[in-house]
Scaffold this motif. Structure first.
Motif, PDB file in Angstrom:
ATOM      1  N   ALA A 131       0.844  -1.281   0.057  1.00 21.69           N
ATOM      2  CA  ALA A 131       0.027   0.069  -0.056  1.00 21.69           C
ATOM      3  C   ALA A 131       0.810   1.199   0.111  1.00 21.69           C
ATOM      4  O   ALA A 131       1.750   1.396   0.468  1.00 21.69           O
ATOM      5  CB  ALA A 131      -0.792   0.037   1.277  1.00 21.69           C
ATOM      6  N   SER A 132       0.318   2.199  -0.583  1.00 20.61           N
ATOM      7  CA  SER A 132       1.277   3.634  -0.778  1.00 20.61           C
ATOM      8  C   SER A 132       0.792   4.712   0.075  1.00 20.61           C
ATOM      9  O   SER A 132      -0.459   4.885  -0.065  1.00 20.61           O
ATOM     10  CB  SER A 132       1.113   3.663  -2.548  1.00 20.61           C
ATOM     11  N   TYR A 133       1.633   5.312   0.485  1.00 25.27           N
ATOM     12  CA  TYR A 133       1.433   6.635   1.353  1.00 25.27           C
ATOM     13  C   TYR A 133       2.177   7.663   0.755  1.00 25.27           C
ATOM     14  O   TYR A 133       3.078   7.690   0.146  1.00 25.27           O
ATOM     15  CB  TYR A 133       1.542   6.181   2.736  1.00 25.27           C
ATOM     16  N   HIS A 134       1.912   8.889   1.600  1.00 25.69           N
ATOM     17  CA  HIS A 134       2.781  10.045   1.291  1.00 25.69           C
ATOM     18  C   HIS A 134       3.071  10.583   2.500  1.00 25.69           C
ATOM     19  O   HIS A 134       2.030  10.985   3.042  1.00 25.69           O
ATOM     20  CB  HIS A 134       2.019  10.996   0.151  1.00 25.69           C
ATOM     21  N   THR A 135       3.937  11.466   2.470  1.00 26.70           N
ATOM     22  CA  THR A 135       4.523  11.903   3.777  1.00 26.70           C
ATOM     23  C   THR A 135       3.836  13.195   4.034  1.00 26.70           C
ATOM     24  O   THR A 135       3.549  13.605   5.069  1.00 26.70           O
ATOM     25  CB  THR A 135       5.969  12.417   3.739  1.00 26.70           C
ATOM     26  N   GLU A 136       3.068  13.961   2.936  1.00 23.52           N
ATOM     27  CA  GLU A 136       2.485  15.071   3.154  1.00 23.52           C
ATOM     28  C   GLU A 136       0.904  15.050   2.710  1.00 23.52           C
ATOM     29  O   GLU A 136       0.145  15.376   3.252  1.00 23.52           O
ATOM     30  CB  GLU A 136       3.118  16.324   2.039  1.00 23.52           C
ATOM     31  N   PHE A 137       0.835  14.177   1.585  1.00 25.66           N
ATOM     32  CA  PHE A 137      -0.567  14.219   0.813  1.00 25.66           C
ATOM     33  C   PHE A 137      -1.444  12.929   1.484  1.00 25.66           C
ATOM     34  O   PHE A 137      -2.659  12.758   1.267  1.00 25.66           O
ATOM     35  CB  PHE A 137      -0.368  13.907  -0.398  1.00 25.66           C
ATOM     36  N   LYS A 138      -0.885  12.027   1.824  1.00 22.22           N
ATOM     37  CA  LYS A 138      -1.510  10.833   2.292  1.00 22.22           C
ATOM     38  C   LYS A 138      -0.745   9.956   3.526  1.00 22.22           C
ATOM     39  O   LYS A 138      -0.202   9.223   3.278  1.00 22.22           O
ATOM     40  CB  LYS A 138      -1.858   9.812   1.116  1.00 22.22           C
ATOM     41  N   LYS A 139      -1.104  10.836   4.691  1.00 20.71           N
ATOM     42  CA  LYS A 139      -0.272  10.208   5.865  1.00 20.71           C
ATOM     43  C   LYS A 139      -0.887   9.030   6.234  1.00 20.71           C
ATOM     44  O   LYS A 139      -2.342   8.860   6.428  1.00 20.71           O
ATOM     45  CB  LYS A 139      -0.177  11.446   7.195  1.00 20.71           C
ATOM     46  N   PRO A 140      -0.030   8.093   7.057  1.00 16.70           N
ATOM     47  CA  PRO A 140      -0.851   6.998   7.746  1.00 16.70           C
ATOM     48  C   PRO A 140      -1.199   7.415   9.106  1.00 16.70           C
ATOM     49  O   PRO A 140      -0.964   8.419   9.527  1.00 16.70           O
ATOM     50  CB  PRO A 140       0.348   5.988   7.787  1.00 16.70           C
ATOM     51  N   GLU A 141      -2.015   6.776   9.569  1.00 18.29           N
ATOM     52  CA  GLU A 141      -2.778   6.816  10.873  1.00 18.29           C
ATOM     53  C   GLU A 141      -1.584   6.728  11.965  1.00 18.29           C
ATOM     54  O   GLU A 141      -1.243   8.065  12.869  1.00 18.29           O
ATOM     55  CB  GLU A 141      -3.754   5.976  11.271  1.00 18.29           C
ATOM     56  N   VAL A 142      -0.802   5.834  11.871  1.00 12.57           N
ATOM     57  CA  VAL A 142       0.378   5.950  12.717  1.00 12.57           C
ATOM     58  C   VAL A 142       1.728   6.226  11.916  1.00 12.57           C
ATOM     59  O   VAL A 142       1.868   5.591  11.043  1.00 12.57           O
ATOM     60  CB  VAL A 142       0.673   4.720  13.679  1.00 12.57           C
TER      61      VAL A 142
END
Ligand code: AP5
Ligand code: MG
Length: 211
Positions: A131-142
């Motif tokens: 799964a893909s996240y982004h440090t600014e645009f799609k932050k993980p919950e933790v």
């Protein structure tokens, strides 16, 4: 629905695939994720693919065509699927056609190269489920932890700026011609990728609801 997601590296194919998959209840097949998993598990295919993937080059057609053939034969694909990252060359698209699989639509998410380079530097991926996240645009919950499987979030090796530039060149040379290929089949839909992830999703879902 049988859907192909087209778009440059980092255009948001994986991110949108996750949302479409949930909404339409169909699996996402990401050749990139399958190859990275094989690499991690040290399989023969993974070892073969490593030098290509690390350099941002395409893995040979016969390898990915084999992966897709096997995967599409699995029962969960019977009700439809999303192809994220396949086909990526004309021979791959022809191979898919020759499998007798009729696609409903090829949806291309368009984002300018300059925007892509910015985005990739902030991408983090789950080393367990991809799964893909982004440090600014799609932050993980933790911080640093995947929302879906609690796997560790890491930087993809091929997200180094230099490799990203090569992946973009490869995209323009080898994958972009697929837009004409699917346009000729009357199956091409184009969505302009937006700054805001949610806005891209709204455009994608609207386009899909109209097919
Ligand atoms: P693959 O894993 O498919 O990589 P890719 O196509 O280069 O695409 P990415 O995963 O980088 O981008 P994406 O469009 O999924 O973007 P994401 O949603 O993550 O392939 C990797 C390698 O495997 C290839 O180079 C090749 O070697 C090999 N390979 C795979 N398939 C192959 C094939 N068929 N043939 C041959 N070789 C093959 O988004 C990117 C980032 O931006 C994320 O951090 C995300 O959170 C963020 N983001 C997304 N949307 C937005 C938005 N609207 N605004 C701001 N940020 C956003
Ligand atoms: Mg992806």
């Amino acid at each position: 629905m049988r859907l192909i997601l087209l778009g440059a590296p980092g255009a948001g194919k994986g991110t949108q695939a996750e949302i479409i998959s949930e909404k339409y209840n169909i699996p996402t097949i990401s050749t990139g994720n399958i190859i990275r998993a094989a690499l991690k598990n040290g399989t023969e295919m993974g070892l073969k693919a490593k030098s290509y993937i690390d350099a941002g080059e395409l893995v040979p057609d016969e390898v990915v065509i084999g992966i897709i053939k096997e995967r599409l034969a699995e029962p969960d694909c019977m009700g439809g699927f999303i192809l994220d990252g396949f086909p990526r060359t004309i021979p791959q698209a022809e191979a898919l056609d020759n499998m007798g699989i009729t696609i409903d639509c090829a949806l291309s998410i368009e984002v300018a190269d300059s925007e892509i380079v910015k985005r990739m530097s902030g991408r983090r991926v789950c080393e367990k489920c991809g799964a893909s996240y982004h440090t600014e645009f799609k932050k993980p919950e933790v911080d640093g932890v995947c929302n879906l499987c609690e796997g560790k979030l890491v930087i993809r090796k091929d997200d180094e700026p230099e490799t990203v530039l090569n992946r973009l060149n490869v995209y323009h040379e080898q994958t972009e011609p697929l837009k004409s290929y699917y346009e000729n089949q009357n199956k091409l839909l184009i969505v302009q990728g937006q700054q805001e992830l949610k806005e891209t999703t709204a455009l994608v879902l609207k386009a899909l609801s109209e097919i």
